[in-house]
Scaffold this active site. Structure first.
Site, PDB file in Angstrom:
ATOM      1  N   GLU A 314       0.842  -1.203   0.000  1.00 54.49           N
ATOM      2  CA  GLU A 314       0.000   0.000   0.000  1.00 54.49           C
ATOM      3  C   GLU A 314       0.877   1.254   0.000  1.00 54.49           C
ATOM      4  O   GLU A 314       0.571   2.233  -0.692  1.00 54.49           O
ATOM      5  CB  GLU A 314      -0.940   0.014   1.198  1.00 54.49           C
ATOM      6  CG  GLU A 314      -1.922   1.182   1.140  1.00 54.49           C
ATOM      7  CD  GLU A 314      -3.005   1.129   2.194  1.00 54.49           C
ATOM      8  OE1 GLU A 314      -3.979   1.902   2.078  1.00 54.49           O
ATOM      9  OE2 GLU A 314      -2.881   0.336   3.153  1.00 54.49           O
ATOM     10  N   LYS A 335      -6.943   0.942  11.808  1.00 53.61           N
ATOM     11  CA  LYS A 335      -6.991  -0.470  12.209  1.00 53.61           C
ATOM     12  C   LYS A 335      -6.028  -0.760  13.357  1.00 53.61           C
ATOM     13  O   LYS A 335      -6.146  -1.791  14.017  1.00 53.61           O
ATOM     14  CB  LYS A 335      -6.672  -1.372  11.022  1.00 53.61           C
ATOM     15  CG  LYS A 335      -7.767  -1.438   9.964  1.00 53.61           C
ATOM     16  CD  LYS A 335      -7.430  -2.434   8.863  1.00 53.61           C
ATOM     17  CE  LYS A 335      -8.504  -2.533   7.800  1.00 53.61           C
ATOM     18  NZ  LYS A 335      -8.556  -1.352   6.917  1.00 53.61           N
ATOM     19  N   PHE A 399      -9.402  -9.756  -0.416  1.00 52.85           N
ATOM     20  CA  PHE A 399      -8.986 -11.028  -1.011  1.00 52.85           C
ATOM     21  C   PHE A 399      -9.615 -11.161  -2.403  1.00 52.85           C
ATOM     22  O   PHE A 399     -10.712 -10.689  -2.671  1.00 52.85           O
ATOM     23  CB  PHE A 399      -9.447 -12.197  -0.144  1.00 52.85           C
ATOM     24  CG  PHE A 399      -8.587 -12.444   1.072  1.00 52.85           C
ATOM     25  CD1 PHE A 399      -7.440 -11.705   1.318  1.00 52.85           C
ATOM     26  CD2 PHE A 399      -8.939 -13.433   1.983  1.00 52.85           C
ATOM     27  CE1 PHE A 399      -6.655 -11.948   2.437  1.00 52.85           C
ATOM     28  CE2 PHE A 399      -8.170 -13.686   3.110  1.00 52.85           C
ATOM     29  CZ  PHE A 399      -7.029 -12.936   3.339  1.00 52.85           C
TER      30      PHE A 399
END
Length: 412
Positions: A314, A335, A399
């Site tokens: 990222e 997160k 995913f």
């Protein structure tokens, strides 16, 4: 000309707070919601920690007789929607009901109910399966129950695109309002996968942190010592309205949604493309969709999972889009505090991004103590920061190589 889309309400139920105000306050304070799992006995599990929503009483938001019809993810979505509706002041009257839709994503849906009813089948045979098993489980029933509760009769849908699910839901809601198919959308996501199969499944992939003796230190995006993500649960819901509709009724404007980008890695079922081109394209597509330049972005709420691959790639994706300017604006991963809500992450983090624009505060990345040399951007380590910015991106990557980027603008 495409219609403008405003966020008028944000509803958050998260591992760091129940309700938007409590969640946002604790997020800026750097409070971490990771702790030992209480939902089930973790004996024999390699990971025994998660980011649970603490002290959540669903009967405060749903009639008790209705609770047995809902998986926990639906209950969380109902609570978050109530907070969002109250914040927006929206009343879905018969006059607006047909133009008010619901679009809520989830990666897995009612995992808790699936496991419970499977045990009932094995122990007592098919007659022991609850008649509410299917509606309590399937992904689109969060949107279904919300529409029934509040009387929203417009577009009704759901996404199940792994960890991009609720970002896609928000993005598709943005499109529905832009092109005139709805005036209002209740949108976001919910997830409740802290179950034996959820934790065991991700554990068998070696995707989870096993820092069980230091749960508050386990989620550490961009840190050299990160060892996997932490499963979180919760819900983030946005009330999105055509700007003219919102202004006519005197609604509070939190921020505007101005861009939405999607892409596919076409690379691997779980790992990101090593060139980071998929994540980069989703950001680029969102920027192009908004008709602005990359240099106008002032903050990115990163996907930032705390896994070795995601954080490095990222970072590379951001550098690929922004070049040297990537070092000149803040990027943070919430997160580090909430854990990873899987399909619910994009909705929660879209809410954080909209609030960051309104408040002009950037949440921190907690536990960033030893930066990975490959992760060398300004990640707002360990302390929230006041800032001045007009545009912000929220990234979600899932995913199967499914990517989404949402672009928000400070409302002027």
């Amino acid at each position: 000309m495409a219609r403008r889309v405003a966020v008028t309400g944000v509803g958050l139920v998260s591992p760091v707070g129940i309700g938007t105000e409590e969640t946002w306050k604790n997020l800026l304070a750097g409070r971490i919601g990771v702790a030992p799992i209480t939902h089930f006995d973790t004996t024999g599990f390699s990971t025994t920690i998660a980011a649970e929503v603490k002290n959540f009483d669903p009967s405060q938001f749903v009639e008790k007789k209705e609770l047995k019809k809902m998986g926990r993810f639906i209950q969380l979505a109902m609570a978050a929607t109530e907070y969002a509706m109250k914040a927006s002041g929206l009343a879905i009257t018969p006059e607006v009901a047909n133009r008010t839709g619901v679009f809520i994503g989830s990666g897995i849906g009612g995992f808790d109910v699936i496991e419970r009813e499977h045990r009932a089948l094995l122990e007592g045979g098919p007659r022991r399966i609850s008649p509410f098993f299917i509606p309590a489980t399937i992904v689109n029933l969060a949107a279904g129950f919300v529409s029934i509760r509040w009387g929203a009769k417009g577009p009704n849908s759901a996404t199940a695109t792994a960890c991009s699910a609720s970002a896609h839901a928000v993005g598709e809601s943005f499109r529905l309002i832009q092109r005139g198919d709805a005036d209002v959308m209740i949108s976001g996501g919910a997830e409740a996968a802290i179950t034996p199969m959820g934790i065991g499944g991700f554990g068998s992939m070696r995707a989870l942190s096993t820092r069980n003796d230091q749960p508050e230190k386990a989620s550490r995006p961009f840190d050299r010592d990160r060892d996997g993500f932490v499963v979180g649960e919760g819900s983030g819901i946005l009330i999105m309205e055509e700007l003219g509709f919102a202004l006519k009724r005197g609604a509070p404007i939190v921020a505007e949604v101005v861009g939405y980008g999607m892409s596919g890695d076409a690379y691997h079922i779980t790992a990101p493309d090593e060139t980071a081109s998929g994540g980069a394209r989703s950001m680029q597509n969102a920027i192009c969709d908004a008709g602005i330049q990359p240099e106008q972005i002032g903050y990115i709420n990163a996907h930032g999972t705390s896994t070795p691959y995601n954080d490095r790639l990222e970072t590379l994706a951001i550098k690929n889009i922004f070049g040297e300017r990537a070092y000149k604006f803040p990027v943070s991963s919430t997160k580090s505090m909430t854990g990873h809500l899987l399909g619910g992450a994009g909705g929660l983090e879209a809410g954080f991004t909209a609030l960051a624009l309104r408040e002009q505060w950037v949440p921190p990345t907690m536990n960033l103590e030893n930066p990975d040399p490959d992760c060398d951007l300004d990640y707002v380590p360990n302390q929230a920061r006041q800032a001045s910015f007009e545009y912000a991106l929220s990234n979600s990557f899932g995913f199967g190589g499914t990517n989404a980027a949402l672009l928000f603008k400070k409302y002027q």
